[in-house]
Write a protein that holds these residues in place. Structure first.
Motif, short mmCIF file in Angstrom:
data_model
loop_
_atom_site.label_atom_id
_atom_site.label_comp_id
_atom_site.label_asym_id
_atom_site.label_seq_id
_atom_site.Cartn_x
_atom_site.Cartn_y
_atom_site.Cartn_z
N UNK A 430 -9.68 9.97 -16.51
CA UNK A 430 -9.32 10.09 -15.09
C UNK A 430 -8.20 9.12 -14.73
N UNK A 431 -8.31 7.87 -15.23
CA UNK A 431 -7.30 6.87 -14.90
C UNK A 431 -6.61 6.37 -16.17
N UNK A 432 -5.29 6.29 -16.10
CA UNK A 432 -4.48 5.76 -17.20
C UNK A 432 -3.63 4.61 -16.66
N UNK A 433 -3.08 3.83 -17.59
CA UNK A 433 -2.23 2.69 -17.19
C UNK A 433 -0.86 2.86 -17.83
N UNK A 434 0.19 2.78 -17.02
CA UNK A 434 1.55 2.91 -17.52
C UNK A 434 2.53 2.98 -16.36
N UNK A 435 3.78 3.27 -16.65
CA UNK A 435 4.80 3.34 -15.60
C UNK A 435 4.83 4.76 -15.03
N UNK A 436 4.00 4.95 -14.00
CA UNK A 436 3.88 6.30 -13.42
C UNK A 436 5.16 6.71 -12.68
N UNK A 437 5.91 5.73 -12.16
CA UNK A 437 7.13 6.05 -11.42
C UNK A 437 8.19 6.64 -12.35
N UNK A 548 -2.17 3.69 -21.79
CA UNK A 548 -3.38 2.91 -22.06
C UNK A 548 -4.53 3.39 -21.18
N UNK A 549 -5.74 3.41 -21.76
CA UNK A 549 -6.95 3.70 -20.99
C UNK A 549 -7.90 2.52 -21.14
N UNK A 550 -8.06 1.75 -20.07
CA UNK A 550 -8.91 0.55 -20.10
C UNK A 550 -9.63 0.47 -18.75
N UNK A 551 -10.89 0.94 -18.66
CA UNK A 551 -11.61 0.96 -17.38
C UNK A 551 -11.65 -0.39 -16.67
N UNK A 552 -11.87 -1.48 -17.42
CA UNK A 552 -11.94 -2.81 -16.79
C UNK A 552 -10.61 -3.21 -16.18
N UNK A 553 -9.54 -2.99 -16.95
CA UNK A 553 -8.20 -3.32 -16.47
C UNK A 553 -7.84 -2.45 -15.27
N UNK A 554 -8.20 -1.16 -15.33
CA UNK A 554 -7.94 -0.22 -14.23
C UNK A 554 -8.65 -0.66 -12.96
N UNK A 555 -9.92 -1.06 -13.12
CA UNK A 555 -10.69 -1.52 -11.96
C UNK A 555 -10.04 -2.71 -11.30
N UNK A 556 -9.55 -3.65 -12.14
CA UNK A 556 -8.89 -4.85 -11.62
C UNK A 556 -7.63 -4.49 -10.85
N UNK A 557 -6.83 -3.55 -11.42
CA UNK A 557 -5.58 -3.14 -10.76
C UNK A 557 -5.88 -2.47 -9.43
N UNK A 558 -6.90 -1.58 -9.41
CA UNK A 558 -7.25 -0.86 -8.18
C UNK A 558 -7.73 -1.84 -7.11
N UNK A 559 -8.54 -2.83 -7.54
CA UNK A 559 -9.05 -3.81 -6.57
C UNK A 559 -7.94 -4.65 -5.95
N UNK A 560 -6.83 -4.82 -6.71
CA UNK A 560 -5.72 -5.63 -6.20
C UNK A 560 -4.82 -4.86 -5.24
N UNK A 561 -5.00 -3.52 -5.18
CA UNK A 561 -4.15 -2.70 -4.29
C UNK A 561 -4.64 -2.84 -2.85
N UNK A 562 -3.77 -3.22 -1.97
CA UNK A 562 -4.10 -3.37 -0.55
C UNK A 562 -4.07 -1.99 0.09
N UNK A 563 -5.20 -1.56 0.63
CA UNK A 563 -5.24 -0.22 1.21
C UNK A 563 -5.32 -0.23 2.74
N UNK A 564 -5.78 -1.32 3.31
CA UNK A 564 -5.92 -1.39 4.76
C UNK A 564 -4.62 -1.86 5.37
N UNK A 565 -3.88 -0.93 5.96
CA UNK A 565 -2.58 -1.27 6.55
C UNK A 565 -2.66 -1.44 8.06
N UNK A 566 -3.83 -1.26 8.64
CA UNK A 566 -3.99 -1.40 10.09
C UNK A 566 -4.36 -2.82 10.44
N UNK A 567 -4.14 -3.19 11.68
CA UNK A 567 -4.48 -4.54 12.13
C UNK A 567 -4.89 -4.48 13.59
#
Length: 695
Positions: A430-437, A548-567
């Protein structure tokens, strides 16, 4: 022979001990046995030590230690180091040096098999401290030996241990215990190999008896000490030992002389070789001189003919620099109005929902996006050529990325009445790691290319899992269409820059950069592209990229993404922008998210308003008249204002990053931009600034 030399030494027969060890040493050198050499040097050192020849003893001990270190026999190194400790402490009266040697000896043997050597060294340390009446420092070592008496493995050492215990309890004024230990020490009186320790036992017991007032007994034990000492050191024995020692020294000097003679002989042989080398060197020097003269002439000749090449190289470099500057300038000049076009188009679509189906507005938006894509292609090819592109590691879902590409190109597919079909292997994680852009850029170019050259047809995007190696999943991409196809003769050209293969009746849009960018980007992924095509049969592009497929690394990257843009808070934003259309667009975007905006036309206006008002964040244009964004930010920082500054610019990020950081700018956003990305950066910087203010 070494064993016999040791036995003679235990019997205090110094003459025979020295003779035997001298012969043994001779054979040991012939055998090149470092262990035996060290043992015999040590025996000779002990002989001279006992005979009072302190300097000679030190000389031979140190030779013994040198060879013991080469042999790497730990017990031997411990013994010799301990002997040096005895010499420096008792004979040279250099107490600190002696104790240092003892403690160095203890460092060698921390393993079970060296318990005897450790115990003997501890015994020597106790004796040393008690000799200078430092009973407090010596007691821990005495305590260790009392607890490990079995490690001594010899009655000679038992004598020493008993009279040392007697000395300690005498100092503690426990006369009963002291007397018990002294009596035990002097009771061993019939063994030759412990006679010296026995003499010391009688001497120390005599001192104790004198201390407690038993003078007759003290005198008796002092006489015994003198008798034993005379027995050890009678004149005849000493004389013979001195002769043996003298002969040994002569042998040692002879060994040194032989060594010098051997070295001299080797030097002579080396000198003969050196003469031959000198002659050869002279001959080679003449040959080299001739070659150098020839080379200089050739260089002069080539230099004259290379001037034109040098000028051509300089012109090429200048042209390359001008090309880079031109691309940078033209991209900036195009992005600035494009920002206004895209922004106003979006505003019209948002404010007038009835226009969302307008063909004219959709065409305007598509044209602006197409022009922006052209500018980005020019910059992209330039950056790849200058090795400025670095792949990033981002987490992504391959299905989501393909769906986004399909939706982005829906207008183009509808224009030519094409259908886009997607087939993705369910075994792909489901989740991969790489330069998606960069991946998206490759796929966008290939799919848009397929859509342009296909009418009333189908474009297929097929992705399969090729193989798995550890965490790497190799995805096999296939972009296939049933369009006009490419002739075999043209297939070698299509990946070159600015090349468009002619199609007889059609006028296809494009710069001819898309496939060139695809090939170069795939090169960064370590991949190559394959092509299968024929006129009228359609075209198929394929390539393989590992992700790369690394669930732990993927989880860490997802957790670091700021999703709440409202204030919940309303922030105050200062916009510094000289272009009035861009002012309008930026202001509309900012105010839409419930921010309060103030707009100024230049850097001087920014400095003036900041004297009276405080803002949560500043959006700074870079290319402004009178004073640019870098200079404005520097002056803001000089006034002690720490408000976050975000550069909102049409310049390429790589061109201005260093200067932006040095001027005090916190982040950079390139126009045109996605509002979500802008608000994400703004919210982050404002919250970080609030944390600093609280501190």
């Amino acid at each position: 022979m070494t064993k016999q030399a040791c036995d003679y030494l235990d019997e205090t027969n110094y003459e025979k001990s020295l003779k035997k060890s001298g012969i043994a040493l001779h054979y040991a050198f012939n055998l090149k046995n470092d262990t035996l050499i060290a043992r015999n040097y040590n025996i000779i050192g002990i002989n001279f030590h006992d005979l009072g020849e302190v300097d000679k003893a030190a000389f031979f001990y140190k030779k013994a230690l040198f060879y013991a270190e080469r042999s790497n026999i730990v017990s031997l190194r411990m013994m010799i180091t301990s002997n040096l400790g005895n010499l420096y402490f008792f004979e040279k009266k250099m107490y600190n040096v002696g104790i240092t040697y003892y403690k160095e000896s203890l460092k060698f043997g921390k393993q079970q098999k060296y318990l005897k050597e450790i115990a003997i060294t501890n015994l020597n340390i106790v004796w040393s401290y008690f000799k200078i009446e430092n009973y407090k420092e010596g007691f821990p070592y005495l305590k260790y030996i009392n607890e490990h008496q079995n490690d001594l493995k010899g009655r000679s050492n038992d004598i020493a241990l008993n009279f040392l215990n007697g000395m300690y309890w005498s100092n503690e004024n426990d006369n009963e215990k002291a007397d018990k230990y002294f009596l035990k020490a002097v009771s061993f009186s019939h063994s030759e190999d412990e006679i010296q320790d026995l003499s010391y036992a009688h001497l120390e017991y005599s001192k104790f008896l004198a201390k407690i007032g038993k003078h007759d007994q003290a005198y008796s034990h002092l006489l015994t000490y003198n008798q034993i000492t005379q027995q050890i050191y009678n004149d005849e024995k000493l004389k013979k030992a001195a002769v043996a020692g003298f002969n040994l020294e002569l042998n040692e000097y002879k060994r040194q002389i032989d060594k010098i003679e051997n070295e001299k002989s080797m030097q002579y042989q080396s000198l003969k070789k050196s003469r031959i080398i000198v002659v050869l060197f002279v001959l080679i020097s003449f040959i080299l001189l001739f070659l150098i003269i020839t080379l200089v002439k050739n260089i002069r000749y080539k230099k004259e003919h290379n001037l034109e090449l040098l000028r051509a190289k300089e012109m090429a470099e200048e042209a390359s620099l001008l090309k880079t500057q031109f691309i940078s300038t033209i991209s900036h000049e195009l992005r600035t109005p494009l920002y206004g076009v895209v922004g106003i188009t979006n505003m019209l679509l948002e404010e007038h929902k009835e226009l969302s189906r307008s063909q004219h507005l959709s065409s305007l938006k598509f044209s602006a996006r197409y022009l922006l894509s052209l500018v980005n292609d020019l910059l992209q090819i330039n950056k790849i050529e200058e090795n400025k592109v670095v792949l990033e590691n981002l987490t992504f879902n391959i299905s989501d990325e393909i769906t986004m590409i399909k939706n982005s190109l829906s207008f183009l597919s509808q224009k030519n009445n094409n259908k886009i079909t997607i087939e993705i292997d369910p075994n792909i994680p489901e989740y991969l790691i790489g330069d998606k852009l960069r991946l998206a850029q490759v796929l966008m170019n290939l799919v848009s290319n397929a859509l342009k050259f296909t009418k009333d047809g189908e474009v297929e995007i097929i992705i399969k899992l090729s193989k798995v190696e550890g965490k790497l999943h190799y995805l096999d991409f296939l972009i296939k269409d049933n369009g006009v196809g490419i002739a075999t003769v043209d297939q070698g050209k299509i990946f070159e820059k600015f090349v468009q293969v002619g199609r007889k009746e059609e006028d296809y849009q494009g710069t001819g950069l898309g496939l060139s960018i695809v090939k170069r980007l795939l090169g960064l992924f370590g991949s190559t592209i394959s092509l299968e095509s024929d006129i009228g049969e359609g075209t198929a592009f394929s390539f393989i990229i590992p992700f790369e497929h690394d669930p732990l690394k993927t989880k860490k990257i997802i957790e670091e993404i700021e999703v709440d843009l409202t204030s919940d808070e309303i922030y105050k934003i200062l916009i510094v922008e000289d272009n009035h259309i861009n002012q309008l667009v930026t202001r509309k975007i900012i105010e839409k998210n419930n921010y309060i905006c103030h707009v100024v036309d230049d850097g001087f206006g920014a400095l003036k308003i900041l004297e009276d008002e405080k803002f949560d964040l500043i959006l700074m244009d870079i290319n402004m008249p009178l004073m640019n964004g870098f200079e404005t930010t520097k002056r803001i920082r000089l006034q002690g204002i720490s408000t976050p500054v975000v550069a909102l610019t049409a310049f390429d990020k790589d061109e201005i990053t260093d200067e932006a950081i040095s001027s005090g700018i916190n982040d950079i956003i390139i126009k045109p931009f996605e509002p979500v990305k802008l608000f994400k950066i703004m919210n982050y910087l404002i919250k970080e600034a609030e944390k600093v203010d609280l501190l």
